[in-house]
Design an enzyme around this catalytic site. Structure first.
Site, PDB file in Angstrom:
ATOM      1  N   CYS A 189      21.751  17.397  54.578  1.00 34.66           N
ATOM      2  CA  CYS A 189      21.950  17.856  53.212  1.00 34.66           C
ATOM      3  C   CYS A 189      23.248  18.635  53.160  1.00 34.66           C
ATOM      4  CB  CYS A 189      20.775  18.753  52.815  1.00 34.66           C
ATOM      5  SG  CYS A 189      21.028  19.657  51.294  1.00 34.66           S
ATOM      6  N   ILE A 190      24.008  18.487  52.073  1.00 37.78           N
ATOM      7  CA  ILE A 190      25.298  19.170  51.967  1.00 37.78           C
ATOM      8  C   ILE A 190      25.496  19.626  50.532  1.00 37.78           C
ATOM      9  CG2 ILE A 190      26.559  16.999  51.602  1.00 37.78           C
ATOM     10  CD1 ILE A 190      28.873  18.267  53.242  1.00 37.78           C
TER      11      ILE A 190
ATOM     12  N   THR B 114      28.169  22.313  48.001  1.00 35.05           N
ATOM     13  CA  THR B 114      29.108  23.379  47.666  1.00 35.05           C
ATOM     14  C   THR B 114      28.587  24.021  46.384  1.00 35.05           C
ATOM     15  OG1 THR B 114      30.944  22.085  48.553  1.00 35.05           O
ATOM     16  CG2 THR B 114      31.510  23.975  47.180  1.00 35.05           C
TER      17      THR B 114
ATOM     18  N   ARG C 109      35.418  21.768  43.206  1.00 35.89           N
ATOM     19  CA  ARG C 109      36.752  21.316  42.785  1.00 35.89           C
ATOM     20  C   ARG C 109      37.870  22.180  43.377  1.00 35.89           C
ATOM     21  NH1 ARG C 109      36.676  17.747  38.446  1.00 35.89           N
ATOM     22  NH2 ARG C 109      34.625  17.412  37.514  1.00 35.89           N
TER      23      ARG C 109
ATOM     24  N   GLY D 112      34.243  21.159  49.495  1.00 38.95           N
ATOM     25  CA  GLY D 112      33.324  20.070  49.857  1.00 38.95           C
ATOM     26  C   GLY D 112      33.889  19.223  50.976  1.00 38.95           C
TER      27      GLY D 112
ATOM     28  N   GLU E  60      23.091  11.475  56.268  1.00 40.70           N
ATOM     29  CA  GLU E  60      21.823  10.799  56.004  1.00 40.70           C
ATOM     30  C   GLU E  60      21.874  10.187  54.612  1.00 40.70           C
ATOM     31  OE1 GLU E  60      17.061  11.799  55.833  1.00 40.70           O
ATOM     32  OE2 GLU E  60      18.408  13.012  57.063  1.00 40.70           O
TER      33      GLU E  60
ATOM     34  N   SER F 183      35.982   9.807  49.462  1.00 41.08           N
ATOM     35  CA  SER F 183      37.330  10.374  49.463  1.00 41.08           C
ATOM     36  C   SER F 183      37.732  10.814  50.865  1.00 41.08           C
ATOM     37  CB  SER F 183      37.395  11.548  48.492  1.00 41.08           C
ATOM     38  OG  SER F 183      38.669  12.147  48.509  1.00 41.08           O
TER      39      SER F 183
END
Length: 463
Positions: A319-320, A322, A328, A332, A353, A366
């Site tokens: 899980c991630i 910001t 922005r 991240g 995951e 990105s």
């Protein structure tokens, strides 16, 4: 035309909302709940085909009652009392042992043969080209670039797994969990508006503001409770080991078993901003990496990612997130880059995951694109021959799993077929776009500042 009193849960009708261009629009919405405050009706609406973070309470004057669609009558199914996963010992908690999150994304493609790559010019405009694997058709990608877009995928999502994340079947969502239940969170100097439901104790959901200690993440009923707590709380940084510091940015490694209370509170906070997340209270199998910004008052949480101590599928992130005040600003991508630096130290290739959230997928696409293009553009010809590299070599250099390398090359539309050979061609547009993006990417991880020794969890019994 229907009357306001006839509008009930399950009805669908156009609802007035203001879009990003500050223009009025009337998207179709579903009524999830109705409440009466001092004789004034309020309606909680979910805009169909919009992300749930845009759901809101509206007044009757924003409803287009001329086009109302009443729900079809169906047999009622019993609903659960209380909030799923809100207390230890709940049936859901006993069924699963994991503690984290994720949301729908892209299934990885099948792994083709990784033959050698070589440079090839295209109409005189290409800077560099690298041969790709034969026998694979290019697959179109419908990923959008709008951060408010819905979850994007390249195909059919893989089935839910009994791992650190679990995607719930949306057709069986409890109506309660489809609605935001926390109005506002005060965390240090920031006030945050939650995007999604989070299973905080029900008595806290009626409060106008939920107060959190920004260092230990404990929650209180009032500002007075928080102030009383701060006189006793001696934490000024997340509990755990500081494994990275450069300038004002630090990363702390937190063991979900040793720091259970902090880890659970972190998951609760994260649930406010992550959809498709199933929250469980057993944090023992996880490590949490919390990124902070330092000032004279302490180390303030910016974001985090979690990972399983042992992953059979090479997941380096479960899980991630910001936090909204820091989005922005490049944090991240910094979190993602840090997760791959850990994989490099571990001598492994990693992948997040899946499935990912919509914003998570955009961030990873990105990062993968910039990292892989950096490698390809750095290739140099030797002895007059075109530069050559294999997919495996790219994977080893970057620690990005091979399937993600391949899907990113397809996403960038770099794969071409020329004279019996698959090649990757970098046009001037791709090169110039990459160079512009890298000029904006100021925040980078410095591997020299990382002090991390991986542990062999397989030899540690029950973690």
């Amino acid at each position: 035309m229907a009357e306001v009193g006839e509008v009930s849960e399950g009805c669908r009708l156009p609802v007035l909302r203001r879009n990003q261009d500050n223009e009025d629009e009337w998207p179709l919405a579903e009524i999830l709940s109705v409440k009466d405050i001092s004789g004034r009706k309020l309606f909680y609406v979910h805009y169909i085909d919009f992300n749930k973070r845009l759901d809101e309470w509206v007044t009757h004057d924003r409803l287009d009652l001329k086009k109302i669609q009443f729900p079809k009558k169906e047999a009622k199914t019993p609903t659960k009392n209380g909030l799923p996963g809100s207390r230890p010992g709940s049936p859901e908690r006993d069924l699963k042992r994991k503690a984290d999150v994720v949301s729908p994304a892209t299934p990885v493609p099948a792994t083709p043969d990784t033959s050698q790559a070589s440079v090839f010019p295209q109409n005189g405009s290409a800077r560099r080209a690298v041969a790709a694997q034969p026998g694979r058709k290019r697959k179109s990608n419908c990923l959008g670039t709008d951060e408010d877009s819905q979850d994007s995928s390249d195909g059919i999502p893989s089935a839910p797994r009994m791992t650190g994340s679990l995607v719930s079947d949306r057709s069986h969502d409890d109506i309660v969990t489809r609605m935001k239940n926390i109005e506002c969170i005060e965390l240090g100097r920031h006030r945050l508006k939650p995007w999604y439901f989070a299973p905080y104790p029900q008595e806290l959901t009626a409060l106008p503001v939920l107060y959190l200690c920004e260092f230990c993440l404990k929650y209180g009923h009032s500002l007075r409770c928080l102030q009383r707590h701060l006189t006793k709380c001696d934490l000024r940084h997340p509990p755990g080991n500081e494994i990275y510091r450069k300038g004002t940015i630090s990363f702390f490694e937190i063991d979900g078993r040793k720091n259970k209370s902090y880890s659970q509170n972190l998951c609760l906070l994260a649930k406010c901003f992550l959809d498709h997340k199933t929250l469980y209270y057993d944090t023992d199998p996880f490590l949490f990496y919390v990124m902070t910004e330092y000032d004279c008052k302490g180390f303030h949480i910016v974001g985090y990612f979690s990972k399983e101590k042992e992953s059979t599928e090479d997941y380096n992130v479960a899980c991630i997130l910001t936090l909204p005040p820091y989005q922005r600003r490049g944090y991240g991508k910094l979190l993602i880059e840090f997760s791959y630096e850990l994989s490099k130290v571990e001598g492994k290739t990693g992948t997040p995951e899946k499935p990912l959230s919509d914003l998570g997928l955009l961030s990873y696409r990105s990062y993968w694109s910039q990292t892989i293009l950096e490698i390809l553009m750095g290739l140099k010809a030797e002895g007059g021959e075109r530069p050559q590299i294999t997919i495996n070599e790219i994977s080893e250099i970057t620690s990005i799993k091979k399937e993600d390398v391949i899907s990113t090359l397809q996403y960038l539309n770099l794969i071409n077929y020329y004279k019996g050979q698959y090649i990757l061609t970098l046009s001037e547009d791709i090169v110039e776009g990459h160079e512009r993006a890298m000029l904006k990417r100021v925040l980078r991880i410095d591997a020299k500042c990382l002090h991390f020794t991986p542990k062999d969890w397989s030899k540690r019994g029950k973690w």
